[in-house]
Design an enzyme around this catalytic site. Structure first.
Site, PDB file in Angstrom:
ATOM      1  CE  LYS A 221      -3.029   3.068   0.440  1.00 23.17           C
ATOM      2  NZ  LYS A 221      -4.362   3.276   0.886  1.00 23.17           N
ATOM      3  CB  CYS A 275      -3.740   8.688   0.736  1.00 21.89           C
ATOM      4  SG  CYS A 275      -5.440   8.595   1.291  1.00 21.89           S
TER       5      CYS A 275
HETATM    6  N1  SAJ Z   1      -2.469  15.074  -8.318  1.00 17.39           N
HETATM    7  C1  SAJ Z   1      -1.687  15.877  -9.148  1.00 17.39           C
HETATM    8  N2  SAJ Z   1      -1.389  15.442 -10.399  1.00 17.39           N
HETATM    9  C2  SAJ Z   1      -1.852  14.254 -10.880  1.00 17.39           C
HETATM   10  C3  SAJ Z   1      -2.642  13.422 -10.044  1.00 17.39           C
HETATM   11  C4  SAJ Z   1      -2.937  13.867  -8.769  1.00 17.39           C
HETATM   12  O1  SAJ Z   1      -1.253  16.968  -8.747  1.00 17.39           O
HETATM   13  O2  SAJ Z   1      -1.568  13.949 -12.050  1.00 17.39           O
HETATM   14  C5  SAJ Z   1      -2.777  15.522  -6.938  1.00 17.39           C
HETATM   15  C6  SAJ Z   1      -4.272  15.687  -6.641  1.00 17.39           C
HETATM   16  O3  SAJ Z   1      -4.739  16.933  -7.082  1.00 17.39           O
HETATM   17  C7  SAJ Z   1      -4.286  15.535  -5.143  1.00 17.39           C
HETATM   18  C8  SAJ Z   1      -3.196  14.496  -4.889  1.00 17.39           C
HETATM   19  O4  SAJ Z   1      -2.372  14.505  -6.048  1.00 17.39           O
HETATM   20  O5  SAJ Z   1      -3.937  16.751  -4.487  1.00 17.39           O
HETATM   21  C9  SAJ Z   1      -3.681  13.095  -4.613  1.00 17.39           C
HETATM   22  O6  SAJ Z   1      -4.786  12.790  -5.459  1.00 17.39           O
HETATM   23  P1  SAJ Z   1      -4.996  11.358  -6.159  1.00 17.39           P
HETATM   24  O7  SAJ Z   1      -6.237  11.422  -6.960  1.00 17.39           O
HETATM   25  O8  SAJ Z   1      -3.756  10.966  -6.854  1.00 17.39           O
HETATM   26  O9  SAJ Z   1      -5.091  10.346  -4.956  1.00 17.39           O
HETATM   27  P2  SAJ Z   1      -5.987  10.260  -3.606  1.00 17.39           P
HETATM   28  O10 SAJ Z   1      -5.178  10.821  -2.486  1.00 17.39           O
HETATM   29  O11 SAJ Z   1      -7.356  10.783  -3.798  1.00 17.39           O
HETATM   30  O12 SAJ Z   1      -6.104   8.665  -3.464  1.00 17.39           O
HETATM   31  C10 SAJ Z   1      -4.913   7.882  -3.417  1.00 17.39           C
HETATM   32  C11 SAJ Z   1      -5.061   6.720  -4.406  1.00 17.39           C
HETATM   33  N3  SAJ Z   1      -3.771   6.051  -4.578  1.00 17.39           N
HETATM   34  C12 SAJ Z   1      -3.229   5.849  -5.801  1.00 17.39           C
HETATM   35  O13 SAJ Z   1      -3.743   6.249  -6.815  1.00 17.39           O
HETATM   36  C13 SAJ Z   1      -1.942   5.086  -5.838  1.00 17.39           C
HETATM   37  C14 SAJ Z   1      -6.117   5.747  -3.898  1.00 17.39           C
HETATM   38  O14 SAJ Z   1      -6.183   4.601  -4.727  1.00 17.39           O
HETATM   39  C15 SAJ Z   1      -5.787   5.328  -2.457  1.00 17.39           C
HETATM   40  O15 SAJ Z   1      -6.769   4.448  -1.919  1.00 17.39           O
HETATM   41  C16 SAJ Z   1      -5.770   6.565  -1.605  1.00 17.39           C
HETATM   42  O16 SAJ Z   1      -4.722   7.417  -2.084  1.00 17.39           O
HETATM   43  C17 SAJ Z   1      -5.545   6.157  -0.159  1.00 17.39           C
HETATM   44  O17 SAJ Z   1      -6.527   6.144   0.608  1.00 17.39           O
HETATM   45  O18 SAJ Z   1      -4.424   5.769   0.183  1.00 17.39           O
END
Ligand code: SAJ
Length: 424
Positions: A221, A275
């Site tokens: 994870k 996360c």
């Molecule tokens: N973000 C960017 N650029 C991108 C993608 C995301 O700046 O290209 C930013 C988002 O705006 C946000 C942050 O990253 O601020 C995180 O967003 P996210 O959509 O990547 O992830 P989370 O935090 O909503 O959910 C993640 C997920 N993990 C992965 O994709 C590996 C989810 O599957 C997990 O269950 C979750 O963390 C968790 O609970 O751990």
């Protein structure tokens, strides 16, 4: 046992626990959701929810009305206990396991032979072993799985308490779909615990289920979220380099991604949520001298809000009384979640540093968080913000902002941290 015969106690009714409780109740399990927050307990018992997630309200209402979902401040005897409490970081980014320990203490008196305890909280490597250790101390009368010195006659016997880690992997905004469809990794403290946990998840998960040991599941994870953090850091670093060199980073990434083996993520104002901005630190904490790239990625992403603030202040310096419209406060698009949000950090810093009059627009919230209201930030509708602003900064790529037209931005300084308006 069929779901209808099984009682499940879910400890922690947050972003993971409440949807899990709702899904289990609609699959026929008798579910008791437990939370230390009495407001959350009361709301759940009324069939309503304390945060927005698509369709969660309907699921919880159905669960409560059917009599299969109830909430309480205290756990009760059950067949399966799911621990879904926060695992934040404290000072110096060290993991804080106090909620996991408190949840373990709360369920210990209710444990009975053949119970299954599942840790779903994202946890540093070794936490599931700690849970087993705490339970052994609290319940010396019981055989708790995973102890090497348990006599063979008792070890793996049907009477033992089984323990496993099954990390949640759901994406906020798509939680209910992903709870069912995502593949799951189950790390047993021993093999019988992993197998018993698989039987349980098979009752409601349509994704594939893979068994391993608890430490590998914990690391798996963390590795997933650190992978994403490192990749976002790459995009964020590229955006700084491109700014310096006068290159449009959005066009650059779009072009580079035409390569069949390149998939660069999107830069933004920083990385938020509870996360990705937290979990990589668990790896750094457990192997600091090895995890150099993971630490650097965290530092790059954490520094990004400061770059946005510096650029906005430089623009604001051109006005006598600048009005800055900040569009979006959530940590990412189309959610109302402010946890670790870089947008909130940027707005807070702009206010603290007296950058001008700050107008905030957040269609997913009814009122401003007090940390911003107390600093004089005003929450206004989108149209008012666009009318009054000298500088417009897009902080979150909410759907509601996609349709802002070129005319509405004419004559204003526009800082689009998400590249939402790059085609406009
Ligand atoms: N973000 C960017 N650029 C991108 C993608 C995301 O700046 O290209 C930013 C988002 O705006 C946000 C942050 O990253 O601020 C995180 O967003 P996210 O959509 O990547 O992830 P989370 O935090 O909503 O959910 C993640 C997920 N993990 C992965 O994709 C590996 C989810 O599957 C997990 O269950 C979750 O963390 C968790 O609970 O751990």
């Amino acid at each position: 046992m069929t779901p209808e015969e099984m009682r499940v106690c879910v400890v922690g009714l947050g972003y993971i626990g409440l949807p899990t409780a709702g899904v289990l109740a609609t699959r026929g399990f008798s579910v008791l959701g437990v939370d230390v927050n009495s407001e959350v307990v009361e709301k759940t018992n009324r069939g309503s929810v304390h945060f927005h997630e698509p369709d969660l309200d309907v699921l919880v209402r159905i669960g409560v009305n059917s009599g299969r979902l109830a909430a309480s401040l205290e756990p009760a005897p059950a067949d399966v206990f799911i621990v879904a409490v926060p695992t934040p970081t404290g000072a110096d980014h060290r993991p804080d396991l106090s909620y996991v320990e408190a949840a373990t203490k709360a369920i210990a008196p209710h444990l009975a032979p053949a119970n299954l305890v599942i840790l779903e909280s994202t946890s540093p490597v070794g936490t599931t072993e700690k849970v087993a250790h705490w339970l052994r101390e609290l319940r010396p009368d019981m055989t708790i799985a995973g102890r090497c010195d348990t006599p063979p006659s008792q070890a793996h016997g049907p009477e033992q308490v089984y323990i496993a880690h099954c990390p949640e992997r759901v994406l906020p905004g798509q939680i209910l779909k992903e709870l069912i469809e995502d593949d799951r990794i189950i790390g047993g403290i021993d093999r019988p615990s992993a197998e018993k946990t698989r039987e349980f998840y098979e009752a409601f998960v349509s994704g594939r289920i893979f068994l391993t040991n608890a430490r590998t599941a914990e690391m798996c994870k963390l590795a997933e979220n650190a992978f994403r953090d490192v990749n976002i850091a790459y995009a964020n670093e590229l955006s700084l380099v491109c700014d310096r060199l006068g290159i449009n980073v959005w066009e650059l990434i779009e072009l580079a991604n035409h390569h069949p083996r390149v998939h660069i993520l999107q830069p933004g104002p920083g990385v938020g949520g509870h996360c990705i901005a937290i979990d990589p630190w668990f790896i750094v904490d457990s192997a600091p001298e090895c995890a150099r790239l993971i630490r650097a990625a965290r530092e790059v992403n954490d520094a990004k809000p400061l770059h946005v603030v510096a650029s906005l202040k430089a623009h604001a310096a051109r006005f006598r009384q600048p009005v800055i419209a900040c569009l979006g406060l959530a940590f990412k698009a189309n959610v109302d979640d402010l946890r670790e949000s870089p947008a909130v950090e940027i707005v807070r810093r702009l206010a603290d540093e007296g950058a001008g009059t700050i107008l905030a627009v957040e269609p997913h919230l009814r009122e401003l968080p007090s940390e911003l209201a107390d600093r004089g930030v005003q929450m206004v509708p989108l149209s008012q913000a666009l009318n009054e602003a000298d500088i417009v900064v897009l902080l979150v790529d909410h759907r509601a902002f996609a349709s802002v037209g070129r005319e509405a931005l004419e004559g204003k300084i526009v800082v689009d941290t998400r590249g939402l308006w790059r085609g406009a």
